[in-house]
Design a protein around this motif. Sequence first.
Motif, mmCIF file in Angstrom:
data_model
loop_
_atom_site.group_PDB
_atom_site.id
_atom_site.type_symbol
_atom_site.label_atom_id
_atom_site.label_comp_id
_atom_site.label_asym_id
_atom_site.label_seq_id
_atom_site.Cartn_x
_atom_site.Cartn_y
_atom_site.Cartn_z
ATOM 1 N N TYR A 36 47.283 81.667 67.528
ATOM 2 C CA TYR A 36 47.181 81.003 68.831
ATOM 3 C C TYR A 36 47.469 79.506 68.711
ATOM 4 C CZ TYR A 36 45.131 79.072 73.075
ATOM 5 O OH TYR A 36 44.937 78.373 74.239
ATOM 6 N N LYS A 85 43.880 85.846 64.557
ATOM 7 C CA LYS A 85 44.237 85.729 65.973
ATOM 8 C C LYS A 85 44.237 84.260 66.400
ATOM 9 C CE LYS A 85 42.373 88.568 69.084
ATOM 10 N NZ LYS A 85 43.454 89.088 69.981
ATOM 11 N N GLU A 86 43.215 83.521 65.969
ATOM 12 C CA GLU A 86 43.111 82.113 66.348
ATOM 13 C C GLU A 86 44.137 81.243 65.626
ATOM 14 O OE1 GLU A 86 41.504 81.195 68.854
ATOM 15 O OE2 GLU A 86 40.484 83.109 69.109
ATOM 16 N N ASP A 111 44.359 88.082 77.699
ATOM 17 C CA ASP A 111 43.936 88.834 76.521
ATOM 18 C C ASP A 111 42.562 89.456 76.798
ATOM 19 O OD1 ASP A 111 43.201 89.780 74.045
ATOM 20 O OD2 ASP A 111 44.055 88.083 72.956
ATOM 21 N N ASN A 141 51.080 77.285 69.917
ATOM 22 C CA ASN A 141 51.059 76.147 70.834
ATOM 23 C C ASN A 141 51.708 74.902 70.231
ATOM 24 O OD1 ASN A 141 49.326 76.428 73.531
ATOM 25 N ND2 ASN A 141 48.472 77.811 71.991
ATOM 26 N N LYS A 147 37.640 79.685 76.115
ATOM 27 C CA LYS A 147 38.762 80.613 76.228
ATOM 28 C C LYS A 147 38.380 81.810 77.090
ATOM 29 C CE LYS A 147 41.715 81.249 72.868
ATOM 30 N NZ LYS A 147 42.362 81.547 71.574
#
Length: 240
Positions: free
Chosen positions: A135, A131-132, A68, A139, A51
């Motif tokens: 994410y 946060k992950e 980000d 998606n 990432k």
Amino acid sequence: RFDKIHMFAKEMIVCAQNFIREKNDISSVSLREIRRFNIFYEFFFGYLKKKKEIKNDALENRKMDGVDNFYTNLNEFSLQIYSVILSIFVCYFLRITDSDTRKEIKEKFNEIIKTLGPNFEEVDFLDVPHKEELYVVDNIILPKGIAKNRALLDNIFSLFVAINNKVPIFIVGKPGCSKSLSVQLINKAMKGSSSYSSLFKTLPKIILNSYQGSMGSTSQGVLKVFQIARKKLEKLKDED
């Protein structure tokens, strides 16, 4: 710095193992969790590093929208620290269901994180995991009316990590806490190169084999599901 990372990982694991034993039973955790921690650590280190490279590439090509800064500012030390945190989150934190107990262990983790130095004094244990989680869910195409609540985020993320590392997972909970929904959503999202999202295009394709348990279920019935799955896998290997 490697010694510092090693000590941090050790302190986090010891804290988690002791805490869960105190709250449950001495046999509730074992060396199996530490082995899983190592598997997840390698996965998350590669995952975060990729990432960072993608974000840096976006900056170099002046594709600034949506970049980000959190990932672009990660150095090697931070990559490994956050990989440890994410691994602890999946191995230990997610198995805790009570909110007060989660808060208690989070505070213990935060005390250990603060020992890393000034750059980590304001870091909360759940910052990167949340946060992950967002994410991954962002998606996935969610049907209308589906809320990104904590149960859904935790279930999808744990499935995402377990599947990509071929680690068995049991999701246990009361009716209505997004167990079946999470499986359906991750199954629709992970279609290999045919996936809608670029995140899943480079990841394995899921082939779902369902089994509805009942009072009449037998061990032979469960075994048959695994046998069917194995035959499908062998057929795919032959086609390749």
